[in-house]
Design a protein around this motif. Structure first.
Motif, mmCIF file in Angstrom:
data_model
loop_
_atom_site.group_PDB
_atom_site.id
_atom_site.type_symbol
_atom_site.label_atom_id
_atom_site.label_comp_id
_atom_site.label_asym_id
_atom_site.label_seq_id
_atom_site.Cartn_x
_atom_site.Cartn_y
_atom_site.Cartn_z
ATOM 1 N N ARG A 195 -8.314 9.929 15.284
ATOM 2 C CA ARG A 195 -6.874 9.819 15.047
ATOM 3 C C ARG A 195 -6.509 8.816 13.953
ATOM 4 N N TYR A 196 -7.487 8.176 13.331
ATOM 5 C CA TYR A 196 -7.219 7.281 12.208
ATOM 6 C C TYR A 196 -7.310 8.095 10.921
ATOM 7 N N HIS A 197 -6.366 7.871 10.003
ATOM 8 C CA HIS A 197 -6.226 8.709 8.827
ATOM 9 C C HIS A 197 -6.420 7.935 7.529
ATOM 10 N N ALA A 198 -6.896 8.650 6.521
ATOM 11 C CA ALA A 198 -6.932 8.169 5.144
ATOM 12 C C ALA A 198 -6.511 9.335 4.265
ATOM 13 N N ALA A 199 -5.626 9.076 3.300
ATOM 14 C CA ALA A 199 -5.063 10.146 2.482
ATOM 15 C C ALA A 199 -5.505 10.017 1.029
ATOM 16 N N LEU A 200 -5.393 11.141 0.303
ATOM 17 C CA LEU A 200 -5.822 11.187 -1.085
ATOM 18 C C LEU A 200 -4.997 12.253 -1.800
ATOM 19 N N MET A 201 -4.570 11.943 -3.040
ATOM 20 C CA MET A 201 -3.770 12.886 -3.827
ATOM 21 C C MET A 201 -4.295 12.938 -5.256
ATOM 22 N N ARG A 202 -4.345 14.142 -5.843
ATOM 23 C CA ARG A 202 -4.750 14.337 -7.220
ATOM 24 C C ARG A 202 -3.917 15.456 -7.859
ATOM 25 N N THR A 203 -3.959 15.509 -9.201
ATOM 26 C CA THR A 203 -3.197 16.498 -9.962
ATOM 27 C C THR A 203 -4.148 17.354 -10.790
ATOM 28 N N ARG A 242 8.974 4.293 -2.485
ATOM 29 C CA ARG A 242 8.036 3.192 -2.319
ATOM 30 C C ARG A 242 6.699 3.539 -2.946
ATOM 31 N N ILE A 243 5.942 2.517 -3.354
ATOM 32 C CA ILE A 243 4.637 2.765 -3.948
ATOM 33 C C ILE A 243 3.565 2.966 -2.881
ATOM 34 N N GLY A 244 3.823 2.574 -1.623
ATOM 35 C CA GLY A 244 2.788 2.760 -0.615
ATOM 36 C C GLY A 244 3.272 2.477 0.789
ATOM 37 N N TYR A 245 2.390 2.771 1.744
ATOM 38 C CA TYR A 245 2.722 2.580 3.153
ATOM 39 C C TYR A 245 1.440 2.395 3.944
ATOM 40 N N SER A 246 1.596 1.840 5.130
ATOM 41 C CA SER A 246 0.465 1.526 5.993
ATOM 42 C C SER A 246 -0.164 2.792 6.555
ATOM 43 N N MET A 247 -1.492 2.721 6.759
ATOM 44 C CA MET A 247 -2.248 3.819 7.356
ATOM 45 C C MET A 247 -2.964 3.335 8.610
ATOM 46 N N GLY A 248 -3.208 4.250 9.529
ATOM 47 C CA GLY A 248 -3.911 3.914 10.764
ATOM 48 C C GLY A 248 -3.860 5.090 11.721
ATOM 49 N N VAL A 249 -3.473 4.832 12.967
ATOM 50 C CA VAL A 249 -3.333 5.899 13.960
ATOM 51 C C VAL A 249 -2.175 6.810 13.570
ATOM 52 N N ALA A 250 -2.376 8.115 13.689
ATOM 53 C CA ALA A 250 -1.296 9.040 13.349
ATOM 54 C C ALA A 250 -1.366 10.303 14.187
ATOM 55 N N PHE A 251 -0.208 10.733 14.633
ATOM 56 C CA PHE A 251 -0.006 12.028 15.272
ATOM 57 C C PHE A 251 1.079 12.748 14.475
ATOM 58 N N ALA A 252 1.076 14.081 14.498
ATOM 59 C CA ALA A 252 2.130 14.825 13.824
ATOM 60 C C ALA A 252 3.492 14.338 14.333
ATOM 61 N N PRO A 253 4.452 14.208 13.414
ATOM 62 C CA PRO A 253 4.541 14.898 12.127
ATOM 63 C C PRO A 253 4.134 14.107 10.887
ATOM 64 N N ASP A 254 3.519 12.942 11.005
ATOM 65 C CA ASP A 254 3.251 12.142 9.808
ATOM 66 C C ASP A 254 1.847 11.567 9.865
ATOM 67 N N TRP A 255 1.127 11.558 8.723
ATOM 68 C CA TRP A 255 -0.226 11.003 8.712
ATOM 69 C C TRP A 255 -0.235 9.506 8.423
ATOM 70 N N GLY A 256 0.906 8.919 8.114
ATOM 71 C CA GLY A 256 0.956 7.506 7.777
ATOM 72 C C GLY A 256 1.614 6.664 8.847
ATOM 73 N N GLU A 257 1.550 5.351 8.636
ATOM 74 C CA GLU A 257 2.241 4.383 9.485
ATOM 75 C C GLU A 257 3.439 3.798 8.742
ATOM 76 N N GLY A 258 4.096 4.648 7.961
ATOM 77 C CA GLY A 258 5.165 4.161 7.095
ATOM 78 C C GLY A 258 6.320 3.501 7.800
ATOM 79 N N ALA A 259 6.514 3.829 9.065
ATOM 80 C CA ALA A 259 7.581 3.174 9.814
ATOM 81 C C ALA A 259 7.193 1.758 10.227
ATOM 82 N N ILE A 260 5.900 1.429 10.126
ATOM 83 C CA ILE A 260 5.429 0.103 10.490
ATOM 84 C C ILE A 260 5.492 -0.854 9.304
ATOM 85 N N LEU A 261 5.006 -0.391 8.138
ATOM 86 C CA LEU A 261 4.941 -1.295 6.994
ATOM 87 C C LEU A 261 4.929 -0.493 5.700
ATOM 88 N N SER A 262 5.807 -0.891 4.762
ATOM 89 C CA SER A 262 5.894 -0.237 3.464
ATOM 90 C C SER A 262 5.644 -1.231 2.341
#
Length: 394
Positions: free
Chosen positions: A254-262, A319-339
Motif C-alpha cells: 500500500r506504499y506508493h511511488a509515482a513517476l511521470m514522463r513525456t 504545487r511542485i510536489g506532495y507527500s507520498m506513503g500509504v494510499a488507497f483510492a482515489p489518490d496515490w499521494g498523501e497530498g492532504a498531509i503535506l505539500s
C-alpha cells in the motif's frame, strides 16, 4: 453485532497477511496514543482507510463499507468492521479486539455502543476522510448526545510524514515497479497503437515485477487530450506529431511511488521543447533545494521562480510536489498531509518522501514535463528512478 471468532480460529490466521511485523504497528500505535493524550482527548476514532492501515495493517478492497478504529488514550484499540471483512482483518492485523457488524446493522449505533461499553463519552474523530459522510457523522453525534463531534483529523497526519525504515523499503520497491511500468509504456508508444495498448503495457510491466493494486489508475493521454489534467486512456490511436503524457505509481504494501514522463511521436514543436526545458530546470532546482531544514514553501518557490521567469506562470499554477506513503483510492499521494507549496512552513526532515511532478501545459494541446519520487536524506533528496527525464522522441 458479532464478536470475532473463537480463539483457535483467530490463532490460526492472525497476522498471516500482515504487511509488517507486529512491532512496527505497536510502535506506531504508541506514538499515536501519545498524540491523543497530548491533545487532551480520551480517545480518537480513526475512519480513514490510510490511517487505519498505518496503525493496524488492515487492508481490503472492501473499505467502501464503514470501518472505524477506536484508539483510547489508555488501553488497547478496537476495530469495527463489516462482518464479511472479519476474517481478512484477522489475517492482516495483529489486533486482539475486532468487532463485526452485520449488513443489517446500523454502524453508527454499533460504534456508539462500543464507545459506551468502554466508558468513552466524547471522543475526537477523524472527520476529514473520504469515507465518513456528514449524515453518518451527524448520527454518531446525535447518538453520543453531544452537540458536535470533536474533529481529530489533525492528530495523526504529522506522525505519518516521516517514514520508518520499513516504510522506506516499501517505497523503494514501489518506485522500481513504477519505473518498469514507465519503461514499458514508453516502448509501447508507436504510430498506429492506441492509448489502451500503452496503458496495458504499463500496468502489465509494473504488475509483473511486483506491484500490487494502485490507488489511482495510470494516466495515459495523447494528442490534444494530453493537454488536459488527469486524463486516462480512451482508445485514441496514436498519430505522427502526437504528444503523450504518461504517469503511474507502483504500489508495495500500500506504499506508493509515482513517476511521470513525456513522449512525442516525431519532432516536438519549438514551443513544446522550450516548455519542456523549463519544466526540467524547475524540477532540477526544486530537487536541489530539498534538504533537512528547508521549508516546503522554499522548494516550491524556487521552482515557481524559474517558471515565472520563463513566462510560463499560467501553464503551471499548482504545487511542485506532495507527500507520498500509504494510499488507497482515489489518490496515490498523501497530498492532504503535506505539500511542497507556497506558505507551507513545515520544515523538511529526513525520512520524508515527496513526488514532484514538474509539468507545464498548453491546455487542449499538450502537457510536458517529468517527475521524480524522492526520499529526503540527511544531505538532500534521493531520486528513486534513474530513467532519463528528457522528452522522448518516438
Amino acid at each position: 453485532m458479532t464478536l470475532h471468532p473463537t480463539f483457535d480460529t483467530q490463532a490460526q490466521i492472525q497476522g498471516i497477511e500482515a504487511a509488517f511485523p507486529a512491532a512496527e504497528f505497536a510502535e506506531r500505535q504508541a506514538r499515536a496514543r501519545a498524540a491523543v493524550v497530548a491533545g487532551g482527548h480520551e480517545a480518537l476514532i480513526v475512519t480513514g482507510p490510510e490511517t487505519i492501515y498505518w496503525l493496524t495493517g488492515r487492508q481490503t478492497a472492501g473499505y467502501f463499507a464503514f470501518q472505524a478504529l477506536i484508539l483510547p488514550a489508555d488501553g488497547e484499540p478496537v476495530l469495527l468492521v463489516r462482518q464479511l471483512e472479519l476474517f481478512g482483518t484477522l489475517a492482516n492485523t495483529y489486533l486482539p479486539d475486532i468487532v463485526a457488524y452485520q449488513d443489517g446493522d446500523n454502524p453508527a449505533e454499533v460504534l456508539v455502543d462500543l464507545l459506551r461499553q468502554r466508558g468513552i463519552v466524547n471522543p475526537a474523530i477523524e472527520l476529514a476522510g473520504w469515507f465518513l459522510s456528514p449524515k453518518l457523522a451527524a448520527e454518531i453525534s446525535e447518538r453520543l448526545g453531544v452537540a458536535s463531534l470533536i474533529d481529530g483529523s489533525q492528530i495523526l497526519p504529522s506522525l505519518r510524514m516521516i517514514k520508518s525504515a520499513a516504510e522506506l523499503e516499501a517505497i523503494r520497491h514501489a518506485a522500481r515497479y513504477a519505473e518498469a511500468g514507465m519503461i514499458a509504456g514508453i516502448a509501447a508508444c508507436a504510430i498506429g497503437a492506441d492509448e489502451n495498448a500503452v496503458a496495458a503495457d504499463m500496468l502489465h510491466a509494473a504488475t509483473r515485477v511486483g506491484s500490487e493494486v494502485m490507488a489511482m489508475e495510470p494516466l495515459v493521454s495523447s494528442g490534444p487530450r494530453s493537454g488536459l489534467p488527469h486524463m486516462t486512456w480512451r482508445r485514441r490511436v496514436l498519430e505522427a506529431g502526437d504528444p503523450l503524457f504518461l504517469e503511474l505509481a507502483g504500489s508495495h504494501a500500500r506504499y506508493h511511488a509515482a513517476l511521470m514522463r513525456t513522449v512525442w511521436m516525431g519532432a516536438a514543436p519549438d514551443e513544446a521543447q522550450r516548455m519542456m526545458d523549463c519544466a526540467l530546470r524547475a524540477l532540477d532546482a526544486a530537487l536541489s533545494e530539498i534538504r533537512p531544514g528547508a521549508t516546503c514553501a522554499h522548494v516550491h518557490d524556487t521552482a515557481q521562480a524559474i517558471i515565472d521567469g520563463a513566462g510560463y506562470t499560467a501553464a503551471f499554477r499548482k504545487r511542485i510536489g506532495y507527500s507520498m506513503g500509504v494510499a488507497f483510492a482515489p489518490d496515490w499521494g498523501e497530498g492532504a498531509i503535506l505539500s511542497l507549496f507556497s506558505n507551507v512552513t513545515r520544515t523538511i526532515e529526513p525520512g520524508m518522501v515527496f513526488h514532484l511532478p514538474a509539468t507545464l501545459r498548453s491546455y487542449g494541446q499538450w502537457t510536458v514535463g517529468a517527475s521524480e519520487t524522492v526520499i529526503v536524506t540527511e544531505t538532500g533528496a534521493e531520486p528513486l528512478s534513474t530513467l532519463p527525464r528528457q522528452l522522448t522522441i518516438r
